[in-house]
Design a protein around this motif. Structure first.
Motif, PDB file in Angstrom:
ATOM      1  N   GLU A  30      22.670 -19.148  40.530  1.00 29.20           N
ATOM      2  CA  GLU A  30      21.973 -18.261  41.460  1.00 29.20           C
ATOM      3  C   GLU A  30      21.189 -17.184  40.710  1.00 29.20           C
ATOM      4  O   GLU A  30      20.027 -16.918  41.023  1.00 29.20           O
ATOM      5  CB  GLU A  30      22.953 -17.603  42.434  1.00 29.20           C
ATOM      6  N   ARG A  34      17.068 -16.771  40.736  1.00 27.89           N
ATOM      7  CA  ARG A  34      16.459 -15.518  41.218  1.00 27.89           C
ATOM      8  C   ARG A  34      15.571 -14.898  40.132  1.00 27.89           C
ATOM      9  O   ARG A  34      14.498 -14.355  40.422  1.00 27.89           O
ATOM     10  CB  ARG A  34      17.531 -14.526  41.650  1.00 27.89           C
ATOM     11  N   GLU A  37      12.316 -16.839  40.016  1.00 27.63           N
ATOM     12  CA  GLU A  37      11.508 -16.509  41.194  1.00 27.63           C
ATOM     13  C   GLU A  37      10.869 -15.129  41.083  1.00 27.63           C
ATOM     14  O   GLU A  37       9.869 -14.853  41.741  1.00 27.63           O
ATOM     15  CB  GLU A  37      12.381 -16.514  42.456  1.00 27.63           C
ATOM     16  N   SER A  38      11.454 -14.256  40.267  1.00 27.09           N
ATOM     17  CA  SER A  38      11.043 -12.850  40.201  1.00 27.09           C
ATOM     18  C   SER A  38      10.237 -12.502  38.966  1.00 27.09           C
ATOM     19  O   SER A  38       9.959 -11.326  38.717  1.00 27.09           O
ATOM     20  CB  SER A  38      12.301 -11.976  40.256  1.00 27.09           C
ATOM     21  N   ASP A  50      16.811 -16.286  32.377  1.00 28.99           N
ATOM     22  CA  ASP A  50      16.378 -17.243  33.390  1.00 28.99           C
ATOM     23  C   ASP A  50      16.763 -18.680  33.056  1.00 28.99           C
ATOM     24  O   ASP A  50      16.280 -19.621  33.669  1.00 28.99           O
ATOM     25  CB  ASP A  50      14.881 -17.118  33.659  1.00 28.99           C
ATOM     26  N   GLY A  80      24.451 -12.933  49.003  1.00 23.26           N
ATOM     27  CA  GLY A  80      23.509 -13.349  47.970  1.00 23.26           C
ATOM     28  C   GLY A  80      23.203 -12.231  46.987  1.00 23.26           C
ATOM     29  O   GLY A  80      23.245 -11.043  47.332  1.00 23.26           O
ATOM     30  N   PHE A 105      15.701  -8.462  42.530  1.00 26.59           N
ATOM     31  CA  PHE A 105      15.040  -9.754  42.589  1.00 26.59           C
ATOM     32  C   PHE A 105      13.984  -9.719  43.694  1.00 26.59           C
ATOM     33  O   PHE A 105      14.069  -8.922  44.635  1.00 26.59           O
ATOM     34  CB  PHE A 105      16.059 -10.870  42.785  1.00 26.59           C
ATOM     35  N   HIS A 107      13.043 -11.351  46.297  1.00 23.67           N
ATOM     36  CA  HIS A 107      13.358 -11.470  47.726  1.00 23.67           C
ATOM     37  C   HIS A 107      13.963 -10.189  48.288  1.00 23.67           C
ATOM     38  O   HIS A 107      13.951  -9.974  49.500  1.00 23.67           O
ATOM     39  CB  HIS A 107      14.302 -12.651  47.972  1.00 23.67           C
TER      40      HIS A 107
END
Length: 194
Positions: A30, A34, A37-38, A50, A80, A105, A107
């Protein structure tokens, strides 16, 4: 991203929207997803691990080194991982100080979750960790990070040219700090720290 069938690890501090827990090796998938994605949000300021191999080394240091305490910031709604706030380079004795490293992150960015999390970490640092001082060193162009520490009640203490090696070069940093005597940052109505 968390699997609903997997039991959630215990939190050591909780606020209205976020809760803190230590890093675990099992969080690699996870956390690294994240981080990938960031990447656009983090660059050029921050480079969290990562890949699984990079995460393993990073998490091991936070788990095993007594001079570090890593906090995963988790959303209370679903559990999360929203970000992280680490207390690094803890020096005991007469200093009782730690240096912060943190990141949201993508999101979770811009939702106030890191402000709540940082307030919880400050309380944890000055409570159970028994620190007297927390420091944050921030590149002058990193407006989001500067705004975060201002909201948390940190004071600017100085400017250090070529202080830290980041992204292939020695970068200038502003030095910010908060001490146990200063007003604590607002944390909503957090649950007591255990």
């Amino acid at each position: 991203m968390p699997d609903a069938a997997t039991p959630r690890p215990p939190y050591h501090a909780e606020g209205p929207r976020v809760a803190l827990r230590p890093f675990r090796h099992e969080d690699a998938a996870e956390f690294t997803a994240r981080a990938r994605e960031s990447a656009d949000l983090h660059r050029p300021w921050l480079f969290p691990p990562d890949t699984r191999a990079a995460y393993a080394s990073y998490a091991r240091a936070l788990i095993e080194d007594p001079a570090r305490f890593g906090h995963l910031v988790c959303e209370r709604d679903g559990g999360g991982i929203a970000g992280f706030v680490n207390v690094n380079n803890i020096v005991r004795g007469s200093f009782q100080c730690g240096a912060l490293g943190y990141g949201a992150f993508a999101h979770a960015a811009g939702r106030g979750l890191m402000s709540e999390a940082l307030a919880l970490v400050v309380r944890h640092a000055f409570g159970p960790l028994a620190l007297h001082r927390l420091e944050a060193n921030i590149q002058p162009g990193n407006g989001g990070s500067l705004a975060l520490v201002r909201r948390a009640g940190f004071r600017r203490e100085g400017y250090s040219p070529a202080m830290l090696h980041v992204d292939g070069a020695w970068r200038d940093h502003e030095r910010w700090a908060i001490t146990a005597e200063m007003p604590l940052p607002p944390a909503g109505d957090p649950a007591p720290i255990r």
